[in-house]
Design a protein around this motif. Structure first.
Motif, PDB file in Angstrom:
ATOM      1  N   THR A 187      -8.738   3.688   3.852  1.00 36.10           N
ATOM      2  CA  THR A 187      -7.396   3.446   4.581  1.00 36.10           C
ATOM      3  C   THR A 187      -6.332   4.377   3.762  1.00 36.10           C
ATOM      4  OG1 THR A 187      -7.742   1.405   5.348  1.00 36.10           O
ATOM      5  CG2 THR A 187      -5.542   1.970   5.491  1.00 36.10           C
ATOM      6  N   GLY A 188      -6.141   4.414   2.533  1.00 34.30           N
ATOM      7  CA  GLY A 188      -5.256   4.962   1.772  1.00 34.30           C
ATOM      8  C   GLY A 188      -5.674   6.651   1.997  1.00 34.30           C
ATOM      9  N   VAL A 189      -6.822   7.026   1.958  1.00 29.29           N
ATOM     10  CA  VAL A 189      -7.095   8.214   2.036  1.00 29.29           C
ATOM     11  C   VAL A 189      -6.679   8.975   3.196  1.00 29.29           C
ATOM     12  CG1 VAL A 189      -9.155   9.943   2.227  1.00 29.29           C
ATOM     13  CG2 VAL A 189      -9.135   8.376   0.412  1.00 29.29           C
ATOM     14  N   LEU A 190      -6.864   8.111   4.536  1.00 27.14           N
ATOM     15  CA  LEU A 190      -6.445   8.767   5.821  1.00 27.14           C
ATOM     16  C   LEU A 190      -5.007   8.890   5.948  1.00 27.14           C
ATOM     17  CD1 LEU A 190      -8.836   6.430   7.843  1.00 27.14           C
ATOM     18  CD2 LEU A 190      -9.312   8.958   7.294  1.00 27.14           C
ATOM     19  N   MET A 205       1.837  -3.254  -4.230  1.00 30.40           N
ATOM     20  CA  MET A 205       1.490  -4.787  -3.940  1.00 30.40           C
ATOM     21  C   MET A 205       1.044  -4.830  -2.451  1.00 30.40           C
ATOM     22  SD  MET A 205       2.314  -7.587  -5.529  1.00 30.40           S
ATOM     23  CE  MET A 205       2.508  -9.013  -5.368  1.00 30.40           C
ATOM     24  N   PRO A 206       1.429  -4.326  -1.350  1.00 30.69           N
ATOM     25  CA  PRO A 206       0.622  -4.644  -0.077  1.00 30.69           C
ATOM     26  C   PRO A 206      -0.825  -4.157  -0.002  1.00 30.69           C
ATOM     27  CG  PRO A 206       2.769  -3.711   0.485  1.00 30.69           C
ATOM     28  CD  PRO A 206       2.746  -3.692  -1.113  1.00 30.69           C
ATOM     29  N   ALA A 207      -0.898  -3.047  -0.656  1.00 25.00           N
ATOM     30  CA  ALA A 207      -2.421  -2.337  -1.080  1.00 25.00           C
ATOM     31  C   ALA A 207      -3.280  -3.311  -1.758  1.00 25.00           C
ATOM     32  CB  ALA A 207      -2.285  -0.948  -1.560  1.00 25.00           C
ATOM     33  N   ALA A 208      -2.784  -3.853  -2.841  1.00 25.94           N
ATOM     34  CA  ALA A 208      -3.586  -4.552  -3.502  1.00 25.94           C
ATOM     35  C   ALA A 208      -3.918  -6.087  -2.925  1.00 25.94           C
ATOM     36  CB  ALA A 208      -2.771  -5.303  -4.719  1.00 25.94           C
ATOM     37  N   GLY A 264      -0.289   4.998  -3.652  1.00 26.86           N
ATOM     38  CA  GLY A 264      -0.226   3.481  -3.833  1.00 26.86           C
ATOM     39  C   GLY A 264      -1.568   2.781  -3.742  1.00 26.86           C
ATOM     40  N   PHE A 265      -2.645   3.308  -2.968  1.00 26.44           N
ATOM     41  CA  PHE A 265      -3.899   2.782  -2.891  1.00 26.44           C
ATOM     42  C   PHE A 265      -4.637   3.267  -4.347  1.00 26.44           C
ATOM     43  CE2 PHE A 265      -2.348   2.133   1.294  1.00 26.44           C
ATOM     44  CZ  PHE A 265      -3.123   0.937   2.029  1.00 26.44           C
ATOM     45  N   ALA A 266      -4.495   4.608  -4.244  1.00 24.56           N
ATOM     46  CA  ALA A 266      -5.375   5.231  -5.443  1.00 24.56           C
ATOM     47  C   ALA A 266      -5.166   4.897  -6.693  1.00 24.56           C
ATOM     48  CB  ALA A 266      -5.132   6.770  -5.223  1.00 24.56           C
ATOM     49  N   VAL A 267      -4.046   4.449  -7.035  1.00 24.90           N
ATOM     50  CA  VAL A 267      -3.841   3.805  -8.502  1.00 24.90           C
ATOM     51  C   VAL A 267      -4.573   2.657  -8.929  1.00 24.90           C
ATOM     52  CG1 VAL A 267      -1.440   4.750  -8.705  1.00 24.90           C
ATOM     53  CG2 VAL A 267      -1.755   2.409  -7.977  1.00 24.90           C
TER      54      VAL A 267
END
Length: 395
Positions: free
Chosen positions: A79-82, A62-65, A115-118
């Motif tokens: 950001t997610g990858v890092l 939710m925060p990522a979206a 959570g970002f990658a999905v």
């Protein structure tokens, strides 16, 4: 369609990033429970790091979206990858120091990256036309075929790089694979949402969530992902209990991942031809066959064939559920609905990951399989009800 088409180019790049992301995830799934077993104070806690990983994924979606709604897809994915690369190196440190708590923290960081990658699949859906959307979603997930072949091979090649400290090498490989996706993300071109679109609120989330379309879509994806996690997480431990070597469980997980992602090359086309409800019902049938095979014996053939069917069932339910979910919201509502939908999906996966190792350790492999049976039946009933409702509305 041409690669010069921005939507096709973006789908291609996102599919590569998804392949790299899933390669790391499959490596992680292959080795984390076994590494956790060597670090945990009790074997029953072997899958606890995976449970924390799914918890972090659930809490991040939710925060990522919403973060991507403000900064754009590309910066959000970077950001997610890092976060994921950092988590992999924390995992290396945890294994070398024998610190189970630190290993759980590393798993949470890797879970936050997931959570970002999905959201790669939604990024593809957002830029595609209505007719291309099911194929865009499935083609991004088709990148997982590469992951299915690459992930377990990298896990087998790297788990003893630092012998006698086992599995630390796999987390070095996970970090390298995830970092590589930064190269491809640099070429993704998805416009940042305008100030006007960011300011538009849309309907309340509860109103959207009460729609039958939303409920059936999320239920199918939740049970599809949760059941897959429940069985897959326990599989390496069950195979070890049955006397199989690490290479055997890596082989089974590899072909399970092929079953998860290979259908993605045609799942979107099947949805366009036969309808999303029929494809999701086929996924339910694959789960029922998986359970039957796992009850038939504990030879390598049973583990192999059941896990391939488990992967196919996941593909049809997850892609079908994602496609159906896109029918439940308006453009201004997509970030919160996508994030909330994935929050619910990974809530199910978190519960599955927390309970899988415990149930396998205390009640056995057959109890694991029996646990997903009523869920598969419930989804099948819901899909039949919803399909009849749609036909009646169209008549």
């Amino acid at each position: 369609m041409s690669l010069r088409d921005p939507s096709v180019k973006n789908v291609t790049l996102l599919a590569i990033c998804q392949a790299l992301s899933m390669s790391g995830m499959i490596m992680n799934m292959t080795v984390t429970a076994l590494a956790g077993e060597t670090l945990a104070p009790d074997p029953a806690y072997a899958t606890l790091p995976l449970a924390f990983q799914f918890t972090a994924t659930m809490l991040t979606t939710m925060p990522a979206a919403l973060y991507m709604r403000h900064v754009g897809r590309r910066l959000g994915f970077v950001t997610g990858v890092l976060i994921g690369v950092t988590g992999a190196f924390v995992g290396v440190s945890a294994i070398f120091s024998g610190n189970f708590v630190l290993f759980c923290l590393a798993s949470m960081m890797i879970g936050s990256f997931q959570g970002f990658a999905v959201l790669y699949r939604y990024a593809a859906a957002d830029t595609a036309s209505d007719s291309f959307r099911p194929r865009a979603i499935s083609l991004v997930l088709a990148g997982g075929v590469v992951a299915a072949l690459l992930g377990p091979e990298l896990a087998k090649a790297s788990y003893d790089w630092f012998a006698p400290i086992m599995f630390a090498g796999s987390f070095v490989a996970i970090a390298a694979v995830q970092a590589l996706s930064l190269v491809f993300l640099a070429f993704v071109q998805i416009p940042r949402p305008s100030a006007a679109s960011r300011a538009e609120k849309g309907r309340p989330l509860l109103e959207i969530a009460r729609q039958p379309t939303f409920l059936v879509a999320v239920m199918g994806a939740m049970v599809g992902y949760g059941s897959m996690t429940f069985v897959m997480t326990a599989t390496p431990l069950a195979m070890e209990d049955c006397g199989f070597a690490f290479h055997d469980s890596a082989f089974v997980i590899q072909w399970h991942a092929v079953g998860m992602f290979a259908p993605s090359f045609f799942t979107g086309s099947l949805i366009n031809r036969f309808g999303v409800i029929r494809i999701m019902l086929t996924g339910v049938l694959a789960y029922l066959l998986c359970i039957a095979i796992n009850f038939s014996g504990i030879e390598l053939l049973q583990f192999f064939s059941a896990l391939v069917l488990l992967g196919i069932g996941w593909n049809f339910l997850f892609i079908g559920g994602t496609t159906l979910l896109t029918e439940s919201y308006r453009p201004a509502e997509r970030a919160k609905v996508q994030g909330f939908g994935d929050f619910l999906v990974f809530s199910a996966s978190t519960v599955a990951a927390f309970s899988s190792g415990y149930i396998n350790h205390n009640f056995g492999w057959q109890a694991v399989n029996l646990g997903i049976l009523p869920l598969a039946v419930a989804v099948g009933v819901a899909l039949i009800w919803y399909g009849s409702r749609r036909r009646a509305a169209a008549a």
